[in-house]
Design an enzyme around this catalytic site. Sequence first.
Site, PDB file in Angstrom:
ATOM      1  CG  HIS A   1      -2.043   1.106   1.240  1.00 59.44           C
ATOM      2  ND1 HIS A   1      -2.302   1.738   2.245  1.00 59.44           N
ATOM      3  CD2 HIS A   1      -2.759   1.628   0.230  1.00 59.44           C
ATOM      4  CE1 HIS A   1      -3.217   2.561   1.965  1.00 59.44           C
ATOM      5  NE2 HIS A   1      -3.331   2.501   0.888  1.00 59.44           N
TER       6      HIS A   1
ATOM      7  CG  ASP B   1       9.128  10.405 -21.806  1.00 60.35           C
ATOM      8  OD1 ASP B   1      10.035  10.441 -21.224  1.00 60.35           O
ATOM      9  OD2 ASP B   1       8.383  11.389 -21.778  1.00 60.35           O
TER      10      ASP B   1
ATOM     11  CG  HIS C   1       8.661  17.003 -16.184  1.00 61.70           C
ATOM     12  ND1 HIS C   1       8.227  15.869 -16.382  1.00 61.70           N
ATOM     13  CD2 HIS C   1       9.871  17.207 -16.740  1.00 61.70           C
ATOM     14  CE1 HIS C   1       9.183  15.019 -17.031  1.00 61.70           C
ATOM     15  NE2 HIS C   1      10.091  15.898 -17.319  1.00 61.70           N
TER      16      HIS C   1
ATOM     17  CE1 TYR D   1       7.493  18.352 -19.590  1.00 63.67           C
ATOM     18  CE2 TYR D   1       6.259  19.008 -21.570  1.00 63.67           C
ATOM     19  CZ  TYR D   1       7.214  19.271 -20.576  1.00 63.67           C
ATOM     20  OH  TYR D   1       8.095  20.460 -20.569  1.00 63.67           O
ATOM     21  CB  ALA D   2       4.364  10.082 -22.380  1.00 67.16           C
ATOM     22  CG  ASN D   3       7.187  10.922 -17.988  1.00 64.81           C
ATOM     23  OD1 ASN D   3       7.928   9.986 -18.450  1.00 64.81           O
ATOM     24  ND2 ASN D   3       7.688  12.319 -18.386  1.00 64.81           N
TER      25      ASN D   3
END
Length: 132
Positions: free
Chosen positions: A20, A28, A99, A121-123
């Site tokens: 948890h 990316d 970011h 920014y594909a994170n």
Amino acid sequence: MKRTALLHSELSQLIATMGHGDMLVIGDAGLPIPDGPRRIDLALTPGVPRVAEVLKAVLSELQVERALLAREAVEGRATGELPEWCAGQLAVVPETVSHEELKRLSARARAVVRTGECTPYANIILCAGVTF
């Protein structure tokens, strides 16, 4: 053989050991991976695999109670509109952080999964929940 969509043994084993609040980053190809978290490098070629594909497979096994995206990934979109790579996949509404904050938080993750994604920014940081 496993019945779920996720066949990558190292990634599946990691998810099985998460507790948890533990964090898993899917990033990316350009996301810097700090020393500390385990690195699971899936990048094959630019765009392969894409973050959306990895996210879908991970979500088939991981209970997520919280998700974090870079604010920059949603800037310029209609309120509440998510980037294509995560739209419709999450059972929770993602929170946004800068970011820089996302990169800082990734140092505390159990692992960072590097994809071949080349979209800026594909994170995403996924925080493990509980099933009970």
